[in-house]
Write a protein that holds these residues in place. Structure first.
Motif, mmCIF file in Angstrom:
data_model
loop_
_atom_site.group_PDB
_atom_site.id
_atom_site.type_symbol
_atom_site.label_atom_id
_atom_site.label_comp_id
_atom_site.label_asym_id
_atom_site.label_seq_id
_atom_site.Cartn_x
_atom_site.Cartn_y
_atom_site.Cartn_z
ATOM 1 N N VAL A 49 6.762 -7.433 -44.039
ATOM 2 C CA VAL A 49 6.900 -8.488 -44.216
ATOM 3 C C VAL A 49 7.899 -8.738 -45.408
ATOM 4 C CG1 VAL A 49 5.580 -10.769 -44.961
ATOM 5 C CG2 VAL A 49 4.534 -8.954 -43.564
ATOM 6 N N LEU A 50 7.732 -8.128 -46.343
ATOM 7 C CA LEU A 50 8.603 -8.349 -47.641
ATOM 8 C C LEU A 50 10.004 -7.914 -47.266
ATOM 9 C CD1 LEU A 50 6.537 -7.205 -50.504
ATOM 10 C CD2 LEU A 50 7.283 -9.483 -50.253
ATOM 11 N N SER A 83 -4.989 -2.032 -46.152
ATOM 12 C CA SER A 83 -4.172 -2.206 -44.643
ATOM 13 C C SER A 83 -3.250 -3.603 -44.727
ATOM 14 C CB SER A 83 -5.178 -2.704 -43.693
ATOM 15 O OG SER A 83 -6.170 -1.573 -43.227
ATOM 16 N N PHE A 84 -3.610 -4.567 -45.526
ATOM 17 C CA PHE A 84 -2.753 -5.724 -45.658
ATOM 18 C C PHE A 84 -1.631 -5.270 -46.600
ATOM 19 C CE2 PHE A 84 -6.643 -7.983 -44.402
ATOM 20 C CZ PHE A 84 -6.269 -8.641 -43.500
ATOM 21 N N GLU A 85 -1.741 -4.502 -47.515
ATOM 22 C CA GLU A 85 -0.845 -4.266 -48.768
ATOM 23 C C GLU A 85 0.141 -3.551 -47.845
ATOM 24 O OE1 GLU A 85 -3.220 -2.564 -51.637
ATOM 25 O OE2 GLU A 85 -3.690 -4.464 -52.693
ATOM 26 N N GLU A 86 -0.114 -2.606 -46.989
ATOM 27 C CA GLU A 86 0.758 -1.625 -46.758
ATOM 28 C C GLU A 86 1.535 -2.306 -45.501
ATOM 29 O OE1 GLU A 86 2.426 0.944 -43.377
ATOM 30 O OE2 GLU A 86 0.558 -0.351 -42.918
ATOM 31 N N LEU A 121 -6.093 -13.285 -47.725
ATOM 32 C CA LEU A 121 -5.354 -14.175 -48.224
ATOM 33 C C LEU A 121 -4.511 -13.947 -49.623
ATOM 34 C CD1 LEU A 121 -6.947 -17.446 -46.589
ATOM 35 C CD2 LEU A 121 -5.117 -16.223 -45.611
ATOM 36 N N THR A 122 -5.494 -13.340 -50.627
ATOM 37 C CA THR A 122 -5.021 -13.076 -51.780
ATOM 38 C C THR A 122 -3.776 -11.969 -51.787
ATOM 39 O OG1 THR A 122 -7.162 -13.697 -52.528
ATOM 40 C CG2 THR A 122 -5.651 -12.513 -53.960
ATOM 41 N N CYS A 123 -4.092 -11.139 -50.717
ATOM 42 C CA CYS A 123 -3.032 -10.186 -50.521
ATOM 43 C C CYS A 123 -1.422 -10.869 -50.369
ATOM 44 C CB CYS A 123 -3.275 -9.192 -49.508
ATOM 45 S SG CYS A 123 -4.731 -7.803 -49.828
ATOM 46 N N PHE A 124 -1.434 -11.864 -49.661
ATOM 47 C CA PHE A 124 -0.249 -12.501 -49.447
ATOM 48 C C PHE A 124 0.213 -13.441 -50.463
ATOM 49 C CE2 PHE A 124 2.543 -15.633 -47.487
ATOM 50 C CZ PHE A 124 3.429 -14.952 -46.285
ATOM 51 N N ARG A 125 -0.836 -13.789 -50.931
ATOM 52 C CA ARG A 125 -0.650 -14.785 -52.370
ATOM 53 C C ARG A 125 0.120 -13.800 -53.276
ATOM 54 N NH1 ARG A 125 -5.179 -16.794 -55.333
ATOM 55 N NH2 ARG A 125 -5.303 -14.726 -56.324
ATOM 56 N N PHE A 145 16.802 -20.050 -42.932
ATOM 57 C CA PHE A 145 16.349 -18.949 -42.147
ATOM 58 C C PHE A 145 15.007 -18.010 -42.992
ATOM 59 C CE2 PHE A 145 20.881 -19.844 -41.402
ATOM 60 C CZ PHE A 145 20.726 -19.836 -39.741
ATOM 61 N N MET A 146 15.401 -18.447 -44.271
ATOM 62 C CA MET A 146 14.213 -17.694 -45.044
ATOM 63 C C MET A 146 13.116 -18.330 -44.689
ATOM 64 S SD MET A 146 12.414 -17.979 -48.123
ATOM 65 C CE MET A 146 13.650 -18.784 -49.421
ATOM 66 N N LEU A 147 12.931 -19.864 -44.578
ATOM 67 C CA LEU A 147 12.025 -20.653 -44.509
ATOM 68 C C LEU A 147 11.347 -20.406 -43.099
ATOM 69 C CD1 LEU A 147 13.074 -24.014 -46.310
ATOM 70 C CD2 LEU A 147 11.665 -22.276 -47.141
ATOM 71 N N ARG A 148 12.129 -20.385 -42.365
ATOM 72 C CA ARG A 148 11.435 -20.008 -41.005
ATOM 73 C C ARG A 148 10.983 -18.578 -40.926
ATOM 74 N NH1 ARG A 148 13.369 -23.957 -37.746
ATOM 75 N NH2 ARG A 148 15.271 -25.042 -38.282
ATOM 76 N N GLU A 149 11.214 -17.783 -41.478
ATOM 77 C CA GLU A 149 10.736 -16.500 -41.656
ATOM 78 C C GLU A 149 9.347 -16.448 -42.103
ATOM 79 O OE1 GLU A 149 10.387 -12.340 -40.600
ATOM 80 O OE2 GLU A 149 11.667 -13.867 -39.689
ATOM 81 N N LEU A 150 9.315 -17.304 -43.285
ATOM 82 C CA LEU A 150 8.026 -17.341 -44.187
ATOM 83 C C LEU A 150 7.045 -17.933 -43.298
ATOM 84 C CD1 LEU A 150 6.697 -17.009 -46.742
ATOM 85 C CD2 LEU A 150 7.384 -19.311 -47.499
ATOM 86 N N VAL A 151 7.360 -19.042 -42.523
ATOM 87 C CA VAL A 151 6.222 -19.682 -41.926
ATOM 88 C C VAL A 151 5.804 -18.882 -40.680
ATOM 89 C CG1 VAL A 151 6.008 -21.869 -40.151
ATOM 90 C CG2 VAL A 151 7.313 -22.061 -42.202
ATOM 91 N N LYS A 152 6.825 -17.821 -39.970
ATOM 92 C CA LYS A 152 6.077 -17.036 -38.922
ATOM 93 C C LYS A 152 5.377 -16.043 -39.609
ATOM 94 C CE LYS A 152 8.375 -13.268 -36.568
ATOM 95 N NZ LYS A 152 9.307 -12.486 -36.168
ATOM 96 N N ARG A 153 5.844 -15.592 -41.001
ATOM 97 C CA ARG A 153 4.827 -14.646 -41.303
ATOM 98 C C ARG A 153 3.489 -14.766 -41.874
ATOM 99 N NH1 ARG A 153 6.266 -9.367 -39.764
ATOM 100 N NH2 ARG A 153 8.793 -9.341 -39.450
#
Length: 727
Positions: free
Chosen positions: A81-82, A72-75, A136-140, A92-100
């Motif tokens: 997200v990516l 579910s996370f990977e999908e 959290l590992t999925c995001f990493r 702008f990319m930093l702001r998007e990353l913090v939000k995601r």
């Protein structure tokens, strides 16, 4: 239904239901219209997982659900997200990353709740990574590994821009660095290897370039100074100043004078380095002053049931504490902060905040006036030497600079000055003149002109009394029958007092006529208005046991002398014979029949005065003293003072409007109001004392309407927002 009777849920059916809940969660994270999860939604999703994990093999789907949790996370990451991160760059990319990252943590928290039964039993038995770690590992693995280099470059670019003096979003920087730390799941490897090592390398390169330029441009001492200042102060200024126990707040709290001086000398070397120091100083002084106000309020409320003079004492203590606070922090400004204008401004703004708060219903203007009165009058609670009085008065005048209602202070002070002068309560004429000089320097000549006139009046009145005594000695026919002292005052200088046509006793009528004849020999163009409410009399009362000298007001004396002709008098008879108002008659009869000294007996014998009461002379009254003073109950003049000040302010606004319209003839409403505000602002800045509520356009509008009714202005017939001046 028992467990063995429960209907079996197959994997496809159960997962289809779970997918609906997961899709709802994704929509919420993406900001799409979606209702929040209710407790019923949560329980249904949790129960579905529970049932699918507790079915008998081969229908125990624990392993499959554990895998689908990860999928579910990977999908979501690959589909949403990516793509959103790949199209953005730099800040702008930093702001998007913090939000995601924040959204991902929310998603992990909710899905972990839905799948919680897996964590409790299946994962524990199999020694698998817990659900939170899987999420959290999925995001990493999918996000962080792809963007970490871009993120590192963008962050270092921001830091370099700040080094060059640009303002950057520090909150954003902190949030991104938190991701480097949190993504390590308990260790700092990601932060150290993926960011810190590169930052140190870039920092060395940056200062190497800077050093090359400084060496070419600066002398050796200048170079070393720049390096030290930047590294030790500029970079860490905020952190240093806000340290809990040793920062600027801590140094002020603990009175670390030497450390504050050192802090000033260091921070004045860096650009705008003193701004945050002065702000912290202002906050600290404001907090301490506001605490004094609250403390005084609490003390006053605790004493409210007791005598007024006790409450007054608390207010005196409050003013004394404010003076001490000002002394303390003015010394800080002069010594620690080397008299810098920034800190003088901070001190002024801090004191303006709490010096304009009232205490127990009294304004600061009234408190200051009362404090001065207590110092300057005979028998005040402040027992000070002449030097100490001068010093204290100087400090009070400094505090007055922070009071917005200076005109209110002037009126309260004038009332109290009048009582000191008229009743010989002033302890020292030199001190009276001294404070007027100080007030004149602080607030301008118009502020003190009436008060100076009052002091001068008293000197002239003494000369006038000497002339009257000479007149009596030289004219045998001019015999007032009793000793008479008259204080002649100029109406314009003194506060307004009620003037009634008191029916004077025959004993007093003659002496008034004698003085009037004397005064006409000096001037024929001035009218004497007698203010009997301010007069005092010494009369001998013959009681059964002994004769006692009574010191009373003229009103009280007039009432007592009525009993020479009558044994018993009713309330209405006394009121008719004296020609006074109900309020005044009640006050004077209460003082003579219900207070400490009962010179009159009252029927019925109650503590209050009624219009049906009857009074007779108390022949049996006795006291160990041969001379007693019978005071009248005090009148609260606060309301009248405030009304007088409001009236003066109305006159000032009226005069300003008329001046403007006289010169302009025709003017629109908005322009008239703005010009009036501007003119009043200039005028009162010059005069230094009126506190017209300049932004209060309602007050000006009300005065415009009043001037229209009085035919100074009229509205234009076609446009009601335009006014015309009527000559």
């Amino acid at each position: 239904m028992s467990m063995h009777e429960r209907k079996t849920i197959d994997l496809e059916q159960g997962w289809e239901f779970m997918q609906k809940g997961i899709t709802k969660l994704k929509n919420i994270l993406e900001g799409l219209p979606e209702s929040q999860f209710s407790s019923e939604d949560y329980m249904m999703l949790y129960t579905t997982i529970y049932n699918m994990c507790t079915q008998k093999p081969p229908h125990d789907y624990s392993q499959q659900l554990y895998d689908k949790y990860r999928e579910s996370f990977e999908e979501y990451i690959t589909s949403m997200v990516l793509p959103s991160l790949r199209v953005k760059h730099d800040e702008f990319m930093l702001r998007e990353l913090v939000k995601r990252w924040l959204n991902h943590k929310v998603m992990v928290r909710w899905l972990s709740r839905f799948f919680h039964y897996l964590d409790r039993y299946f994962i524990t038995r199999r020694s698998l990574p817990p659900l939170n770690e899987v999420g959290l590992t999925c995001f990493r693995d999918l996000v962080y590994q792809e963007v970490k280099d871009k993120v590192k470059d963008a962050v270092i670019s921001l830091i370099d821009r700040e080094r060059e003096g640009e303002q950057i979003d520090r909150a954003l920087l902190k949030n991104v660095l938190d991701i480097f730390v949190e993504i390590g799941l308990g260790n700092m490897e990601c932060y150290e290897n993926d960011f810190e090592a590169h930052l140190l390398k870039d920092t060395a390169a940056y200062y190497s370039r800077k050093a090359s330029n400084w060496i070419l441009e600066d002398s050796c001492p200048d170079y070393m100074l720049k390096k030290v200042q930047h590294e030790l102060l500029y970079v860490n200024a905020s952190q240093l100043l806000e340290k809990e126990h040793s920062g600027c707040h801590g140094l002020l709290r603990d009175d670390k004078v030497d450390d504050l001086s050192r802090m000033y000398r260091l921070f004045c070397r860096i650009q705008r380095g003193l701004d945050p120091v002065s702000q912290i100083f202002k906050q600290h002084v404001t907090i301490e002053g506001t605490a004094l106000v609250k403390q005084a309020e609490d003390s006053a409320s605790n004493k409210k049931a007791e005598k007024r003079d006790v409450v007054g004492l608390q207010e005196q203590v409050f003013v004394r504490k404010v003076i001490e606070l000002h002394d303390k922090y003015l010394a800080y400004v002069n010594d620690c902060f080397q008299n810098h204008s920034l800190f003088h401004k901070a001190l002024k703004e801090a004191f303006e905040v709490f010096c304009n708060k009232g205490v127990a219903g009294s304004s600061s203007a009234e408190l200051l006036a009362t404090f001065c009165d207590n110092i300057l009058k005979k028998g005040g609670s402040e027992k000070l030497s002449d030097e100490a009085i001068e010093e204290t008065l100087e400090k009070v005048v400094k505090l007055l600079a922070y009071i917005s209602d200076k005109d209110l202070f002037a009126e309260f002070y004038r009332k109290k000055l009048a009582r000191r002068l008229l009743f010989d309560k002033s302890a020292n004429d030199d001190h009276e003149r001294s404070i007027l000089t100080k007030l004149k320097q602080q607030c301008g000549g118009q502020f003190t002109s009436k008060m100076e006139g009052m002091v001068t009046d008293l000197t002239l009145a003494r000369e006038n009394q000497s002339g009257f005594e000479d007149y009596l000695n030289n004219n045998a026919h001019a015999n007032p029958g009793i000793d008479l002292t008259v204080t002649v005052l100029t109406t314009g200088f003194w506060p307004s007092y009620k003037s009634f046509d008191l029916n004077l006793p025959v004993e007093m009528v003659k002496c008034v006529e004698v003085f009037r004849e004397f005064y006409q020999t000096k001037t024929k163009h001035r009218k004497l208005t007698w203010i009997y409410s301010l007069g005092t009399c010494n009369i001998n009362a013959k009681f059964e046991h002994k004769t006692i000298e009574l010191i009373v007001t003229t009103y009280q004396a007039a009432a007592l002398l009525l009993f020479n002709a009558s044994d018993r008098l009713s309330y209405s008879e006394i009121m008719t014979q004296l020609n006074l108002t109900d309020d005044d008659v009640i006050r004077l009869l209460h003082s003579l029949s219900c207070a400490k000294y009962k010179i009159l007996n009252k029927e019925p014998n109650t503590k209050t005065i009624s219009s049906t009461d009857v009074f007779e002379f108390n022949n049996k009254f006795n006291d160990k003293m041969r001379r007693i003073k019978i005071p009248l109950p005090p009148v609260d003049e606060k309301k009248k003072v405030i009304e007088d000040v409001d009236k003066d302010r109305r006159y000032a606004i009226d005069a300003s409007i008329v001046r403007i319209m006289k010169s302009r003839k025709v003017l629109g409403h908005q322009q008239l109001v703005m010009e009036c505000v501007e003119q009043l602002g200039r005028m009162f800045k010059v005069l230094g004392f009126f506190h017209i509520v300049l932004p209060d356009f309602k007050a000006i509008k009300k005065r415009i309407e009043d001037l229209i009714t009085r035919d100074y202005l009229e509205r234009d017939k076609d446009n009601p927002n335009i006014f015309r001046y009527l000559a």
